[in-house]
Design an enzyme around this catalytic site. Structure first.
Site, PDB file in Angstrom:
ATOM      1  N   SER A 180     -14.244  -6.985 -17.013  1.00  0.00           N
ATOM      2  CA  SER A 180     -15.001  -7.792 -17.981  1.00  0.00           C
ATOM      3  C   SER A 180     -15.818  -6.889 -18.896  1.00  0.00           C
ATOM      4  CB  SER A 180     -15.934  -8.756 -17.245  1.00  0.00           C
ATOM      5  OG  SER A 180     -16.964  -8.025 -16.599  1.00  0.00           O
ATOM      6  N   ASP A 181     -16.180  -5.698 -18.387  1.00  0.00           N
ATOM      7  CA  ASP A 181     -17.115  -4.822 -19.101  1.00  0.00           C
ATOM      8  C   ASP A 181     -18.380  -5.604 -19.452  1.00  0.00           C
ATOM      9  OD1 ASP A 181     -18.014  -2.429 -20.053  1.00  0.00           O
ATOM     10  OD2 ASP A 181     -16.875  -2.470 -21.918  1.00  0.00           O
ATOM     11  N   HIS A 182     -18.753  -6.474 -18.534  1.00  0.00           N
ATOM     12  CA  HIS A 182     -19.914  -7.358 -18.703  1.00  0.00           C
ATOM     13  C   HIS A 182     -21.168  -6.533 -18.998  1.00  0.00           C
ATOM     14  CE1 HIS A 182     -22.209 -11.065 -17.802  1.00  0.00           C
ATOM     15  NE2 HIS A 182     -23.081 -10.282 -17.187  1.00  0.00           N
TER      16      HIS A 182
END
Lengths: 430, 318
Positions: free
Chosen positions: A309-311
């Site tokens: 997600s590379d949140h």
């Protein structure tokens, strides 16, 4: 012992690539049994019986790249809020990044994360630790002790290890402990003051562009160092066709090299920045549509091992600025699966392939037993209606930060229930 | 029942002027026509009009500028507006308070028109979303400087009688120039053939996709050009990073009589100012017979009056 029986399900087991109707029994915190085909498995007395009505039952998502604000930026995200967001998005395991305040470079801090997350978060949280002390890019951290304390990987998070000699030593030393080095490398000199992908779009917007070569040259260097050292290297977020070629060659050479791709780079391109939308300011930046298409092909052929997600929660203080002055990053835990399902609906990849990159592969990289539908495996599961339409309303996000690049986006596919270790942590029906 | 016939009034259909991008040819031509009138008006003894009487115009300059700011100030005053200059570059607002906070603070003072310059591309547009008044972009980063392009176009049209079909060579630091971008769009929209001429280090990636011819040599770039438009080279770019030295740059890209001879004999020499004499332009050429650089300044005031007047039609109670 509690039990849940999911009947009338479309089972998707990414570990074996198998997909078909059946039922699945959860017993306590593990999968008690998987029954492929028609007919019913018996449910133990007192079991909750869930008629899935044809919905998908699959392993929960394992997300290798999540920034949480804790410690140091709790106003952006806490373990509790990140856990709610993850549960809603079908993510059952998250790996946190070490660039917090303080930096996660010490066993006491790894222990702190593990304890806080266990008490606060609805999903499994595993900390990564920094490669260098204080993320200063000079001295290595205690890989062996950190690993024993529970750090599942070593990474500089948003930062690049520019010193090739240090990277060599890190790969070499980590190898002895089976440590995984996850690196997102962007050459700072080549990147310069760039704030988006170099090219026509940046030129039209009058924004300083950075060439994708700033990603490519570091990746090429790292792969050579992986060959030299035999270390375990994972490119945290590749974004372009040339980077995928480098990964393909490395795999053909038999190197212990894997790579991740952020959902953003699989779903969006530089044109989506439109009128300076800072929620689409990312690092690495969004690339061209040609690169996005190459990424989709890389996912389909297995070059891309995992989707992340590379949140990265950011608030108005860091995002409500002119584009060139805003921070990088976008939240993604809640939208990752729905955005990825677009690839399935478009016929780019099939569901088992997608789920493999979102559960089985990342779990395997961590050495975890999750990411599969098999008796005895941890009961980390999702029930997914892959066709249910919904619109991404920023106000509905559970994340404490609302910087989604998918504001107002129309999605098809919603998580109905998320189960972690046999416990339902999110239930759309309730 | 038919409505009574009324004269056709060319109205400018936008509330803000954020860039040339998005304007249609009639929008541009109507502004140029209006500016033509304002120019004649500005040459009278009585220079005061009333289109903006009672209105408040704030010039909000996050980046220092003498000529653009005074041009807008004069234009506003000639239209009867109360003009206030805020040089944010030098004020305490610069640090700590965000652009949006500043915008909302100013908005609470109920200005009618904000004229904004900012060092970041897109900043003026961002600000325009946060205020209720009309906003004019006086330059945002390397993005756009629409009134400069309008005044350049009017300068050309008054001298050449047209823009359609002319060959315009824009020379110098294209990569960092908002003037270049606005001119490329405007002149292209009105049918000119636009060339850019610069060393490749000062050409932005993908510039050829903007519908221009790309040259890295002044002789071919200026050949048979009707207009030679020079750009300022920022001092920080002269010393080694983009260009090795001033003398090398002047030798290959500085406009002198010899290079100008490649253009048509009646070619016009233009420069948005402030000039670096001996860097991008030789003094003899800057002050020579073909130079219209001083015309540009006068026309600048007229163009800004035209823009202010056009936007005034959209103000509440106008």
């Amino acid at each position: 012992m509690s039990a849940i029986l999911f009947t009338n399900a479309r089972l998707v087991d990414p570990a074996s690539g198998r997909e078909g109707s059946g039922s699945l029994l959860v017993t306590g915190d593990v999968i008690g049994g998987v029954h492929w085909g028609g007919g019913e498995t018996g449910a133990p007395g007192g079991a909750e019986v869930v008629d899935c009505a044809g919905a998908v039952v699959a392993p929960g998502l394992v997300d290798l790249r999540v920034f949480v604000g804790e410690p140091g930026a709790e106003h952006r995200e806490t373990f509790a809020s990140a856990g709610r967001a993850a549960a809603a998005g079908g993510v059952t395991t998250i790996v946190t990044m070490p660039d917090t305040d303080p930096v996660i470079d010490d066993i006491a801090l790894v222990d702190f994360i593990a304890r806080r997350a266990r008490d606060e978060a609805a999903v499994r949280v595993y900390p990564s630790a920094s490669v260098t002390k204080g993320l200063q890019g000079r001295e290595m951290t205690e890989f062996g002790l950190l690993r024993e304390a529970g750090a599942v990987a070593f990474t500089e998070g948003r930062r690049t290890i520019t010193h090739a000699g240090l990277m060599r030593n890190a790969l070499t030393y980590a190898r002895d402990f089976g440590g995984l080095i996850m690196h997102l490398g962007i050459d700072p000199d080549l990147h310069g003051d760039g704030v988006m992908n170099e090219g026509e779009v940046a030129t039209r917007l009058g924004l300083p562009g950075a060439p994708k070569e700033s990603e490519i040259v570091i990746l090429e260097r790292d792969v050579r160092l992986a060959a030299l050292t035999g270390g375990r290297y994972h490119a945290a977020s590749v974004t372009c066709a040339q980077s995928l070629d480098i990964i393909r060659r490395a795999k053909n050479e038999g190197l212990d090299v894997t790579c991740g791709a952020s959902i953003n780079h699989l779903s969006l391109n530089e044109n989506d920045i439109g009128p300076y939308r800072t929620f689409l300011r990312l690092s690495p930046p969004l690339r061209s549509e040609d690169d996005r298409q190459a990424m989709i092909a890389g996912l389909a052929d297995g070059t891309i091992d995992v989707i992340v997600s590379d949140h990265d929660p950011q608030d108005v203080e860091t995002k409500r600025h002119p584009f060139a002055e805003a921070a990088d990053g976008a939240v993604g835990l809640e939208t990752m699966l729905a955005a990825a399902l677009r690839l399935v609906h478009n016929g780019d990849v099939d569901l088992p392939t997608l789920m493999r990159a979102m559960s089985a592969r990342p779990a395997a990289l961590l050495g975890h037993d999750t990411g599969k539908l098999a008796a005895g495996a941890p009961a980390d599961l999702i029930v997914l209606d892959p066709d249910e339409p919904w619109i991404c309303d920023t106000d509905m996000l559970r994340s404490r930060s609302k910087n989604t690049p998918f504001e107002g986006a129309r999605f098809q596919g919603a998580v109905q229930r998320t189960v972690v270790a046999g416990r339902t942590v999110s239930n759309y029906a309730l | 029942m038919n409505a009574p016939e009324s004269p056709v009034v060319l109205t400018f259909p936008h509330r803000h002027l954020l860039g040339i991008e998005g304007l249609l040819p009639p929008d541009i031509v109507s502004l140029l026509d209006r500016a033509d009138e304002a120019l004649e008006f500005g040459r009278q003894v009585e220079k005061k009009k009333t289109a903006l009487r009672g209105r408040t115009q704030i010039n909000l300059f996050f980046e220092a500028s003498t000529r653009t700011q005074s041009s807008f100030e004069l234009a506003g005053k000639r239209l009867g507006a109360d003009v206030m200059n805020m040089a944010v570059a030098n004020s305490a607002l610069k640090k700590g308070e965000t652009l949006v906070d500043t915008a909302m603070t100013l908005n609470a003072m109920r200005p009618d028109i904000l004229v904004v310059r900012h060092a970041s591309a897109g900043a003026v547009e961002l600000l325009s979303h946060k205020v209720s008044c009309s906003v004019i972009n006086a330059g945002d980063g390397a993005h756009e400087h629409p009134t400069q392009a309008l005044l350049d176009a009017l300068t050309i049209r008054r001298r050449k009688g047209r823009i359609d079909g002319l060959t315009v060579a824009i020379c110098g630091d294209i990569a960092h120039s908002r003037v270049a971008r606005s001119n490329i769009i405007l002149l292209g929209t009105l049918g000119a053939r636009v060339r850019v001429v610069a060393p490749s280090t000062l050409l932005p990636a993908g510039i050829d996709r903007l519908g221009v011819e790309v040259h890295t040599d002044m002789a071919t770039g200026l050949r048979d050009a009707d207009i030679v438009m020079m750009l300022r080279l920022q001092r920080e770019r002269m010393t080694g990073n983009s260009v090795p030295s001033v003398r090398e740059y002047f030798h290959f890209f500085g406009l002198d009589a010899a290079k100008l001879a490649h253009a048509k004999p009646d070619a016009l020499v233009m420069h948005p100012g402030p000039m670096n004499r001996g860097v991008e332009i030789d003094s003899d050429v800057a002050d020579g017979a073909q130079s219209v650089i001083r015309d540009q300044v006068e026309i600048g005031v007229a163009v800004r009056m035209a823009v202010l007047e056009a936007l005034a039609a959209h103000l509440p109670n106008a």
